[in-house]
Design a protein around this motif. Structure first.
Motif, mmCIF file in Angstrom:
data_model
loop_
_atom_site.group_PDB
_atom_site.id
_atom_site.type_symbol
_atom_site.label_atom_id
_atom_site.label_comp_id
_atom_site.label_asym_id
_atom_site.label_seq_id
_atom_site.Cartn_x
_atom_site.Cartn_y
_atom_site.Cartn_z
ATOM 1 N N CYS A 138 0.838 -1.201 0.000
ATOM 2 C CA CYS A 138 0.000 0.000 0.000
ATOM 3 C C CYS A 138 0.871 1.249 0.000
ATOM 4 C CB CYS A 138 -0.928 -0.021 1.210
ATOM 5 S SG CYS A 138 -2.414 0.981 1.009
ATOM 6 N N HIS A 140 2.989 2.328 2.363
ATOM 7 C CA HIS A 140 3.221 3.013 3.640
ATOM 8 C C HIS A 140 4.717 3.215 3.883
ATOM 9 C CE1 HIS A 140 -0.993 1.582 5.248
ATOM 10 N NE2 HIS A 140 -1.038 2.172 4.071
ATOM 11 N N GLU A 173 -3.116 0.856 10.196
ATOM 12 C CA GLU A 173 -4.085 1.562 9.338
ATOM 13 C C GLU A 173 -4.924 0.557 8.567
ATOM 14 O OE1 GLU A 173 -6.080 3.043 6.017
ATOM 15 O OE2 GLU A 173 -4.278 1.842 5.746
ATOM 16 N N GLU A 174 -4.274 -0.513 8.105
ATOM 17 C CA GLU A 174 -4.971 -1.465 7.234
ATOM 18 C C GLU A 174 -6.127 -2.166 7.954
ATOM 19 O OE1 GLU A 174 -4.644 -1.561 4.201
ATOM 20 O OE2 GLU A 174 -2.629 -0.853 3.708
ATOM 21 N N HIS A 417 -2.430 -2.526 -2.891
ATOM 22 C CA HIS A 417 -2.674 -3.871 -2.325
ATOM 23 C C HIS A 417 -2.373 -4.986 -3.323
ATOM 24 C CE1 HIS A 417 -5.405 -2.580 1.293
ATOM 25 N NE2 HIS A 417 -4.441 -1.705 1.045
HETATM 26 ZN ZN LIG Z 1 -3.984 -0.110 2.172
#
Ligand SMILES: [Zn+2]
Ligand SMILES: [Zn+2]
Length: 446
Positions: A138, A140, A173-174, A417
């Motif tokens: 993602c 991050h 967060e996910e 993702h």
């Molecule tokens: Zn994500």
């Protein structure tokens, strides 16, 4: 929409030119080699949500190196067995506003297929006990490298701003519960309530060098709903002796789609997706129950309330129509601990930042992004009443040539993702640093 917004943005030509801009650029340029090394290190050592032990220690070290007052292992989850790996860094520079700057830190249970030399080979046990591969799918990791760059740039630009910067490196967060864990542990009571909250996310559709932003709602309320449809099981050859929960589930699924199409004001976005349905064991057995899992996406709070109530009413109403006795009515459960509120980009703040970015990056590099029905727990920082003005913007992560090629061939690019997604690191990190640093300087300028 785009033309209209551009018109509004042009009302801000009076914003002073960014005399410090060359210095942000220059700082970003100078820091990029070291930030790329940090990026590759984090990319090859991803950690799952609520397990960000190594990653958080690295971020804490970097925030300390720029003089922040750092608190580690911060956060309190609803599930007591989970450890909080949040990192809070306070950078103080006299009296003035407080601005929250957020990065997320967690990775996903995905097996990396990018073929990059620094690709992840990490495997781990998930919280459910499954063996999984782990990947920063993602982006991050790019957020964190840019976040460190922002901290370095702001430390070196202290003569241009005053106040307190609240650097927040957020876990989980996910899974949608990291921001809530930080707030529950007293983020605002302990470190001060910010005047503004800022976040960024890389975007798998926007070209590098660009910022994309939405005014108003940009991500949706996310609700998870479980329905247990109960019937009366029996032999598949004698349906008249049973109450079939499979046929009833089919009725419920179709009826749920009338919430969006018949009950809802069409200008209010709603998604009701049945993502999982399980029932039965064999051809000739009518089971006693069927289990369904539903994701519900909305923007407005009153729409959310109405949709959740409609799901409950429709499930129970269909069951009554099928002759299910009241004591076997469906059990409808909204999972409150998995709720993520909608992200609302304060329009006034967003306009102000767009004005800054247009001057900093050039108007052609600032895009109006479409809102989505995705979810993002950055929303938590603006509080349920949106009383803290917040803005979560997109940073372009895709090679422009690949975007052009994809438009031409009609083949889609790897999404966030995806096992094949990776941002182009250097320009993604650079635009993250410039976008966030220029936003903070605007809000905290002397
Ligand atoms: Zn994500
Ligand atoms: Zn993300």
């Amino acid at each position: 929409m785009k033309i209209c917004l551009l018109g509004i943005f042009s009302l801000f030509p009076a914003i002073a030119a960014f005399s410090q801009q060359p210095s942000i650029d220059k700082i970003a340029e100078g820091e990029l080699p070291s930030l790329l090394a940090i990026y590759k290190d984090i990319h090859s050592h991803p950690e799952l949500s609520a397990h960000e032990e190594r990653t958080s220690a690295l971020i804490a070290k970097e925030l300390r190196a720029v003089g922040c007052d750092v608190t580690e292992h911060f956060g309190q989850y609803d599930r007591p067995e989970l450890k909080g790996y949040g990192v809070i860094g306070l950078m103080k520079n006299g009296d003035g506003p407080t601005v929250l700057v957020r990065t997320d830190m967690d990775a996903l249970p995905v097996e990396e297929e990018t073929g990059l030399p620094y690709a992840s080979k990490v495997a781990a046990k998930s919280d459910e006990g499954k063996d999984v591969h782990v990947m920063h799918a993602c982006g991050h990791d790019a957020h964190m490298a840019a976040f460190v760059g922002v901290a370095r740039a702001l430390q070196r630009s202290k003569e241009q701003w005053h106040g307190t910067i609240l650097f927040v490196a957020q876990p989980a967060e996910e899974t949608g519960n990291g921001a809530r864990a930080l707030l529950k542990a007293g983020l605002y009571s302990r470190f001060g309530k910010p005047n503004f909250a800022l976040g960024f996310h890389d975007n798998a559709q926007i070209e590098t060098g660009h910022i994309g932003v939405t005014e108003g709602y940009t991500y949706a309320n996310v609700d998870s709903v479980n329905i247990t449809v109960r019937g009366v099981g029996g032999h598949g050859a004698y349906p008249h002796k049973t109450k079939d929960p499979i046929v009833l589930s089919a009725e419920i699924i179709n009826a749920l789609q009338t919430i969006a199409s018949r009950e809802n004001n069409p200008i209010d976005p709603v998604v009701v997706t049945v993502g999982s349905i399980h029932g039965g064991t064999k051809h000739n057995i009518i089971p006693d129950e069927v289990k369904m899992q539903i994701t519900v996406r909305t923007y407005k709070a009153d729409v959310r309330d109405r949709v959740l109530a409609a799901i409950d009413r429709i499930a129970k109403g269909c069951a009554a129509a099928a002759g299910i006795p009241p004591d076997r009515a469906p059990i409808v459960e909204v999972l409150q601990d998995q709720f993520t509120p909608a992200t609302y980009n304060n329009p006034e703040l967003t306009k102000r930042l767009v004005g800054v970015w247009k001057k900093t990056l050039g108007a052609e590099n600032v895009e109006v992004s479409d809102p989505t029905m995705g979810g993002e727990d950055f929303s938590e920082y603006s509080l349920p009443d949106h009383s803290i003005p917040a803005c979560d913007f997109h940073i372009g992560a895709v090679d422009p040539a690949k975007i052009a090629e994809s438009k031409k061939s009609g083949t889609s690019l790897p999404s966030l993702h995806s096992s094949k997604f990776a941002p182009v690191p250097e320009p993604t990190i650079r635009i993250g640093i410039i976008g966030m640093t220029s936003a903070v300087l605007e809000l905290m300028k002397k």
